[in-house]
Design an enzyme around this catalytic site. Structure first.
Site, PDB file in Angstrom:
ATOM      1  CG  HIS A 155      76.139  52.152  86.348  1.00 54.68           C
ATOM      2  ND1 HIS A 155      77.269  51.689  85.699  1.00 54.68           N
ATOM      3  CD2 HIS A 155      75.409  52.759  85.387  1.00 54.68           C
ATOM      4  CE1 HIS A 155      77.208  51.999  84.419  1.00 54.68           C
ATOM      5  NE2 HIS A 155      76.088  52.649  84.201  1.00 54.68           N
ATOM      6  CE  LYS A 191      78.280  56.530  85.227  1.00 54.50           C
ATOM      7  NZ  LYS A 191      79.440  56.453  84.324  1.00 54.50           N
ATOM      8  CE1 TYR A 205      79.412  52.585  81.180  1.00 59.06           C
ATOM      9  CE2 TYR A 205      81.007  54.351  81.375  1.00 59.06           C
ATOM     10  CZ  TYR A 205      79.703  53.916  81.374  1.00 59.06           C
ATOM     11  OH  TYR A 205      78.688  54.821  81.568  1.00 59.06           O
ATOM     12  CG  ASP A 258      80.533  59.361  83.114  1.00 60.09           C
ATOM     13  OD1 ASP A 258      80.161  59.765  84.241  1.00 60.09           O
ATOM     14  OD2 ASP A 258      80.033  58.370  82.547  1.00 60.09           O
TER      15      ASP A 258
END
Length: 311
Positions: A109, A78, A49, A44
């Site tokens: 997201h 996302k 990130y 994931d």
């Protein structure tokens, strides 16, 4: 290998995945390769990130060395808030960084469009008042239809939503040509959200539990929250089943028919978090765990954005 769940898109998603949020870039290769050896087949990721490129390098090496085949993996990433008006470009940017030809799952997201800061950048743009600079010209419906186009183009196999409540999920079902396959939400014993989980499942939307351990060390550092892993009920039940509190909580999530994506930066935790298929929690003990719900959210972006998306 982990059990998998069927999605409304016709594809299957492994029930246990590895979240890469806050993984240090230098550690990603080793952690991902170790996870693949343990048996993880679900990763994931997210543009926000800021480590998709490092994940991509790790995956490319894994494919090249024969550690795993692309078709055996389920890769999620996302769309960030600032790219709602640039869905195709953002997806292609993620694919390039991940060094993939397609995504297994692409999620919105958060249910909010913010001022565009450039594809590949994921800062949360604030206005002069210090509050998140929301773009009111882009509706969630517009964003969703752009997501559907990615499926038509073959860039994405399944599309979904993340951090959507019942009302936004209901709206998405009303305007969707392709039903969201997944809603990824925070849910754990201290924040069970039964109504939302049951609503999604009733309408064929798989629920993925992010923050499934509820108040991890990372969240305690960022948000000042407490962990359900220290709850006396969970500790006593973990002892009863001969498991760690984390294993018990992840098993609880699986028995609610949710997918769990625990994040860890510790190699020794990878095996622990994966060993959750060899036991069952009794109905009575599931009820005991249901009773400890505090309606306690641990993942609180409002701290940084100046607004509460969940109010």
């Amino acid at each position: 290998m982990a059990a998998s769940v069927a999605l409304s898109s016709g594809h299957r998603m492994p029930a246990v995945g590895l979240g890469v949020w806050r993984m240090e870039k230098a550690d990603i290769r080793g952690l991902i390769h170790t996870a693949l050896r343990v048996g993880y087949r679900h990763l994931d990721c997210a543009a926000d990130y800021q480590n998709e490129a490092e994940v991509g390098d790790a995956l490319a090496e894994a494919f090249q060395t024969g550690l795993v085949k692309r078709e055996d993996l389920f890769i999620t990433t996302k769309l960030w808030n600032s790219d709602h008006g640039h869905v195709l470009e953002a997806c292609k940017d993620s694919l390039k960084k991940l060094q993939l030809d397609y995504l297994d799952l692409y999620l919105i997201h958060f249910p909010v469009a913010t001022r565009h800061t450039g594809v590949g950048t994921t800062s949360s743009a604030l206005g002069d008042d210090g509050v998140l600079d929301i773009d009111t010209t882009i509706s969630l419906e517009t964003t969703w239809h752009a997501m559907e186009e990615l499926v038509s183009m073959g860039l994405v196999r399944s599309i979904g939503i993340s951090n959507y409540d019942i009302f936004l999920t209901r709206d998405c079902l009303a305007y969707a040509k392709i039903k969201p396959a997944v809603n990824q939400i925070e849910t754990h014993p201290y924040f069970q959200r039964d109504s939302l989980v049951k609503f999604c499942q009733k309408h064929g939307i798989c629920v993925t539990a992010h923050t499934p351990l509820g108040g991890s060390t990372a969240n305690a550092e960022w948000f000042g929250t407490v962990s359900c892993l220290d709850d006396p009920v969970i500790k006593s039940l973990a002892d009863k089943y001969g498991k760690t509190p984390a294993q018990l909580v992840l098993r609880w999530g699986l028995q609610r028919d949710t997918v769990v994506i625990p994040k860890t930066s510790k190699v020794e935790r990878l095996q622990e978090n994966f060993d959750v298929f060899g036991f069952d929690i009794s109905g009575e003990d599931m009820e005991r765990m249901k009773a400890i719900d505090r309606k306690y959210r641990t993942n609180q972006p409002a701290k940084f954005w100046g607004i509460d998306l969940y109010a």
